[in-house]
Design an enzyme around this catalytic site. Structure first.
Site, PDB file in Angstrom:
ATOM      1  N   LYS A   9       0.831  -1.197   0.000  1.00  0.00           N
ATOM      2  CA  LYS A   9       0.000   0.000   0.000  1.00  0.00           C
ATOM      3  C   LYS A   9       0.877   1.264   0.000  1.00  0.00           C
ATOM      4  O   LYS A   9       2.099   1.174   0.183  1.00  0.00           O
ATOM      5  CB  LYS A   9      -0.930  -0.064   1.212  1.00  0.00           C
ATOM      6  N   TYR A  49     -12.284  -2.554  -3.355  1.00  0.00           N
ATOM      7  CA  TYR A  49     -12.854  -2.595  -2.005  1.00  0.00           C
ATOM      8  C   TYR A  49     -14.381  -2.586  -2.046  1.00  0.00           C
ATOM      9  O   TYR A  49     -15.023  -1.966  -1.208  1.00  0.00           O
ATOM     10  CB  TYR A  49     -12.315  -1.427  -1.179  1.00  0.00           C
ATOM     11  N   ARG A  85      -1.954 -14.584   4.286  1.00  0.00           N
ATOM     12  CA  ARG A  85      -2.735 -13.886   5.326  1.00  0.00           C
ATOM     13  C   ARG A  85      -2.049 -14.034   6.683  1.00  0.00           C
ATOM     14  O   ARG A  85      -2.057 -13.113   7.494  1.00  0.00           O
ATOM     15  CB  ARG A  85      -4.163 -14.438   5.390  1.00  0.00           C
ATOM     16  N   ASN A 112      -1.871  -0.031   7.128  1.00  0.00           N
ATOM     17  CA  ASN A 112      -1.309  -1.306   7.567  1.00  0.00           C
ATOM     18  C   ASN A 112      -0.429  -1.957   6.494  1.00  0.00           C
ATOM     19  O   ASN A 112      -0.239  -3.156   6.470  1.00  0.00           O
ATOM     20  CB  ASN A 112      -2.421  -2.244   8.051  1.00  0.00           C
ATOM     21  N   HIS A 115      -1.733  -5.492   1.462  1.00  0.00           N
ATOM     22  CA  HIS A 115      -2.997  -6.184   1.220  1.00  0.00           C
ATOM     23  C   HIS A 115      -2.699  -7.576   0.691  1.00  0.00           C
ATOM     24  O   HIS A 115      -1.761  -7.763  -0.088  1.00  0.00           O
ATOM     25  CB  HIS A 115      -3.816  -5.433   0.156  1.00  0.00           C
ATOM     26  N   GLU A 126      -9.310 -10.067  -7.849  1.00  0.00           N
ATOM     27  CA  GLU A 126      -8.362  -8.962  -7.692  1.00  0.00           C
ATOM     28  C   GLU A 126      -7.230  -9.048  -8.722  1.00  0.00           C
ATOM     29  O   GLU A 126      -6.781  -8.024  -9.242  1.00  0.00           O
ATOM     30  CB  GLU A 126      -7.831  -8.951  -6.254  1.00  0.00           C
TER      31      GLU A 126
HETATM   32  P1  GDP Z   1      -7.704  -6.901   5.520  1.00  0.00           P
HETATM   33  O1  GDP Z   1      -8.318  -7.985   4.682  1.00  0.00           O
HETATM   34  O2  GDP Z   1      -6.947  -7.428   6.703  1.00  0.00           O
HETATM   35  O3  GDP Z   1      -6.893  -5.916   4.719  1.00  0.00           O
HETATM   36  O4  GDP Z   1      -8.911  -6.066   6.180  1.00  0.00           O
HETATM   37  P2  GDP Z   1     -10.363  -5.710   5.633  1.00  0.00           P
HETATM   38  O5  GDP Z   1     -10.665  -6.445   4.357  1.00  0.00           O
HETATM   39  O6  GDP Z   1     -11.308  -5.856   6.774  1.00  0.00           O
HETATM   40  O7  GDP Z   1     -10.259  -4.142   5.329  1.00  0.00           O
HETATM   41  C1  GDP Z   1      -9.623  -3.659   4.176  1.00  0.00           C
HETATM   42  C2  GDP Z   1      -8.769  -2.478   4.562  1.00  0.00           C
HETATM   43  O8  GDP Z   1      -9.603  -1.414   5.043  1.00  0.00           O
HETATM   44  C3  GDP Z   1      -7.793  -2.738   5.731  1.00  0.00           C
HETATM   45  O9  GDP Z   1      -6.607  -3.376   5.337  1.00  0.00           O
HETATM   46  C4  GDP Z   1      -7.554  -1.348   6.251  1.00  0.00           C
HETATM   47  O10 GDP Z   1      -6.626  -0.625   5.431  1.00  0.00           O
HETATM   48  C5  GDP Z   1      -8.937  -0.725   6.088  1.00  0.00           C
HETATM   49  N1  GDP Z   1      -9.749  -0.911   7.299  1.00  0.00           N
HETATM   50  C6  GDP Z   1     -10.446  -2.013   7.660  1.00  0.00           C
HETATM   51  N2  GDP Z   1     -11.109  -1.844   8.817  1.00  0.00           N
HETATM   52  C7  GDP Z   1     -10.841  -0.583   9.213  1.00  0.00           C
HETATM   53  C8  GDP Z   1     -11.229   0.194  10.348  1.00  0.00           C
HETATM   54  O11 GDP Z   1     -11.970  -0.244  11.231  1.00  0.00           O
HETATM   55  N3  GDP Z   1     -10.720   1.456  10.410  1.00  0.00           N
HETATM   56  C9  GDP Z   1      -9.904   1.962   9.449  1.00  0.00           C
HETATM   57  N4  GDP Z   1      -9.460   3.224   9.579  1.00  0.00           N
HETATM   58  N5  GDP Z   1      -9.526   1.269   8.366  1.00  0.00           N
HETATM   59  C10 GDP Z   1      -9.970  -0.001   8.244  1.00  0.00           C
HETATM   60 MG    MG Z   2      -9.794  -7.901   3.167  1.00  0.00          MG
END
Ligand code: GDP
Ligand code: MG
Length: 134
Positions: A9, A49, A85, A112, A115, A126
């Protein structure tokens, strides 16, 4: 053998840790299939997303993911979707296990660093989104 989509990212690209992150996957024996630097448009962010578009954090996530280039990659290996993961760690770096990429380099739940697709189906989706020729 499976393929997955992994993306460094904008915070990871800005901090110049692309090489270090690639090494983590190479050290595990995974094979890099394709890679390119991309600046994500608003449209691509909405597609990538799509499951998050109605979430309260989505506006911030969209601003972040379009804020600078990302490094998009396709990786291959045994159980790579599940294993990558584990390597990247929990979404929130504060919750991520010691030694995971997000624990080592992540700033907060949004920023973070990396991805990785969460299922074979999303990996296919994707990869097609970012590497339409594959
Ligand atoms: P991942 O699969 O671990 O990347 O997590 P998710 O699919 O749940 O979310 C996608 C991305 O959205 C995450 O990697 C974060 O960059 C962002 N994100 C997810 N949940 C949150 C949240 O509660 N707060 C914020 N600020 N960003 C979030
Ligand atoms: Mg995800």
């Amino acid at each position: 053998m499976a393929n997955t989509f992994i993306m460094i990212k904008p915070d990871g690209v800005k901090r110049a840790i692309i090489g270090e992150l690639i090494s983590r996957f190479e050290e595990k024996g995974y094979r890099l299939i394709a890679a390119k630097m991309v600046t994500i448009t608003n449209e691509l962010a909405d597609q990538h997303y799509q499951e998050h578009r109605n979430k309260e954090y989505y506006p911030g996530l969209k601003e972040y993911i379009t804020s600078g280039p990302v490094f998009a990659m396709v990786w291959a290996g045994e159980d790579i979707v599940e294993q990558s993961r584990i390597l990247i760690g929990a979404t929130d770096p504060a919750q991520a296990k010691v030694g995971t990429i997000r624990a080592d380099f992540g700033t907060d739940k949004r920023r973070n660093v990396i991805h990785s697709s969460d299922s074979l189906e999303n990996a296919r989706r994707e990869i097609n989104l970012f590497f339409s020729a594959l």
